[in-house]
Design an enzyme around this catalytic site. Structure first.
Site, PDB file in Angstrom:
ATOM      1  CG  ASP A  55       3.123  -8.750   8.853  1.00 22.29           C
ATOM      2  OD1 ASP A  55       2.182  -8.510   9.618  1.00 22.29           O
ATOM      3  OD2 ASP A  55       4.288  -8.404   9.073  1.00 22.29           O
ATOM      4  CG  ASP A  74       5.109  -7.910  13.138  1.00 26.75           C
ATOM      5  OD1 ASP A  74       5.223  -7.165  12.160  1.00 26.75           O
ATOM      6  OD2 ASP A  74       4.094  -7.968  13.834  1.00 26.75           O
ATOM      7  CB  THR A 128       5.335  -2.804  11.478  1.00 25.47           C
ATOM      8  OG1 THR A 128       5.941  -4.044  11.170  1.00 25.47           O
ATOM      9  CG2 THR A 128       3.845  -2.962  11.414  1.00 25.47           C
ATOM     10  CB  THR A 129      10.544  -2.914  10.354  1.00 23.62           C
ATOM     11  OG1 THR A 129       9.992  -4.076  10.953  1.00 23.62           O
ATOM     12  CG2 THR A 129      11.900  -2.670  10.935  1.00 23.62           C
TER      13      THR A 129
END
Length: 528
Positions: A387, A61, A94-95
């Site tokens: 997520d 994550d 998020t990445t």
């Protein structure tokens, strides 16, 4: 005589080119660090802390990885910040947001080396981001009027989100859990009502969704094991004063019988308190603090189930879910809101006994019980599920859906390219660079799966330019260009939009920097 120095002795400053270089390098290093975790074939990282206990986290994550790093570079910190915001705002992507910002800066570096002013680049990026967003808006699907279709959209989104996480093997199982849980919320994005309990043992497939609420406590001895139509008083109050505690309290007595009298008085006080609590007409009392044997005995005599030491998060949630409020004084029963549920009983999960509240006031509440081989697996499973839950709850509110697998980036890049051809002046170079940065995301997804990215991306580009409406994206399983609609790979529009806008703004912020000033450290005085 030399001009006095402006800054204190040990402060450093870097100007112009050097400052910009430092920012670019830091930002790109961060992007390179997380980009291997992108996509269904992305790898995980082990984060090992050097503190006490040397705890180990295995995760992919983006936000979790970046939160755990100690970073000195200022520009890198900006990227960490945007990944955190992305996590809080929409929960997933998020990445991607860090990778996109890093690629935008990589392109910007080439342009600044070609003597194009940063402000020109920023202006170009602004135009390009606007154009990319409009391209997506034209292509969104919205099935919120057709519940069946919408549910399958949600399933697809959940499976796409989970496919890059540890749960990818059992993604259908977990996608179903997540969709059921979110649909119970009936459109609220309050994920507090979904409780996740982690119990090591069993395998991930044994995880299940339970309607109602599970409190991770045992039922005390001699207490009723099962209660129908419970009226619950949730409290945060001290129930441990039936003995004299000597904490700096001074009591002078001339015989032991006097001590006994004091103890008796304490006991009476406790009894009064318990009677006040019982007067609320409850049959379940849950306290955040300890309950000593004596009050517990009194509760048991009254047939009231008393639970002590319920952890705070659990008890806050319990109050929320059963519709009660946490009380700390009991003098006027009419002002205390009691919680209600149909029944309370003890259940077994694995080796542990837990208390199960079913038929709670807030119908949308539920508990997801995760099982797994070890604590690390469970922690990562919880992050992945979180997520998925975030993305789903956002999608329930804003039901616009896009295809996934690098498709949105291709659509955006195509439109942005056309904009670049129409734009006169140096800005067009920046707009072109923006479209190259967008293409980096499908490229990285392909690279992580060990595919030949150059060939795949050129195929994809040909597909998209060739037809007006193409659903082509990268199918990492077969290693070729595939039809995203048939494969059921979808993403939430809200997440993609957040990625696009945050990354552009972060890149812009770092581009504006032309000087880095580091303050001198404060010296310690010698205290001799």
């Amino acid at each position: 005589m030399a001009v006095e120095r402006l800054l204190k002795d040990e402060a450093t400053e870097e100007k112009g080119e050097r400052a910009r270089m430092a920012s670019f390098v830091g930002a790109m290093a961060i992007a390179d660090l997380v980009k291997t975790t992108l996509g269904p074939k992305g790898m995980d990282k082990i984060l090992q802390s050097t503190g006490r206990g040397r705890s180990v986290t295995v995760t992919n994550d983006g936000a979790t990885i970046l939160k755990s790093l100690h970073i000195d570079n200022a520009a890198a910190k900006v990227l960490v910040e945007i990944s955190k915001v992305q996590d809080d705002e929409v929960g997933d992507g998020t990445t991607s947001v860090v990778v996109l910002a890093g690629e935008l800066l990589r392109e910007a570096e080439k342009l600044t080396n070609a003597k194009i002013h940063p402000m020109t680049i920023i202006a170009g990026y602004r135009l390009a981001a606007e154009c990319a967003r409009n391209a997506l808006l034209q292509k969104v699907l919205d099935n919120k009027d057709d519940p069946e279709k919408f549910k399958s959209d949600l399933m697809n989104i959940a499976m796409t989100t989970l496919s890059s996480k540890i749960l990818s093997q059992d993604k259908e199982h977990f996608a179903k859990l997540a969709v059921d849980a979110v649909l119970r919320l009936k459109g609220s994005t309050n994920l507090e009502a979904i409780q996740i309990i982690k119990k090591a043992g069993g395998s991930l497939v044994d995880s299940f969704l339970d309607e109602g609420f599970i409190l991770d406590k045992k039922i005390g001895i001699g207490q009723p094991k099962r209660i129908e139509n419970a009226k619950i008083l949730v409290a945060n109050t001290a129930m441990d004063t039936d003995k004299v505690k000597i904490y700096g309290a001074r009591v002078r007595v001339d015989s032991m019988s006097k001590v006994a009298e004091i103890e008796g008085a304490e006991k009476e006080k406790m009894r009064e308190k318990v009677q006040k609590i019982i007067a609320h007409g409850i049959n379940c009392f849950i306290n955040r603090q300890l309950i000593y044997n004596f009050p517990e005995e009194l509760f048991a005599d009254a047939g009231i189930l008393a639970i002590e030491h319920a952890d705070f998060e659990g008890i806050e949630r319990l109050a929320l879910v059963t519709g009660g409020e946490i009380a700390s004084t009991f003098d006027n029963p009419e002002s205390v809101k009691l919680g209600h549920c149909k029944r309370i009983e003890e259940i077994m999960i694995g080796e542990d006994r837990l208390i199960h509240f079913s038929g709670v006031e807030m119908g949308q509440a539920c508990t997801i019980v995760l099982r797994g081989a070890s604590q690390h697996v469970l922690d990562e499973a919880e992050r992945s599920l979180h997520d998925a839950l975030c993305v789903l709850s956002q999608t329930v509110n804003d039901s616009r859906v896009l295809l996934g697998g690098g498709w949105p980036e291709m659509v955006m890049a195509k439109e942005v390219d056309e904009l670049a051809r129409r734009t006169p002046g140096k800005k067009s170079l920046a707009i072109e660079a923006f479209s190259r940065a967008l293409l980096a995301i499908p490229t990285i997804i392909a690279d992580n799966a060990g595919l030949d990215s150059a060939e795949l991306i050129s195929k994809l580009r040909a597909e998209h330019h060739h037809q007006e409406k193409s659903n082509a994206g990268i199918d990492v399983i077969s290693g070729s260009v595939g039809d995203m609609e048939k494969l059921g790979i979808s993403e939430s529009f809200k997440v993609k939009q957040a990625v696009l806008l945050s990354a552009t703004e972060a890149a812009e912020m770092i581009l504006r920097v032309d000087q880095i000033i580091t303050c001198a450290p404060r010296k310690r005085e010698d205290r001799m």
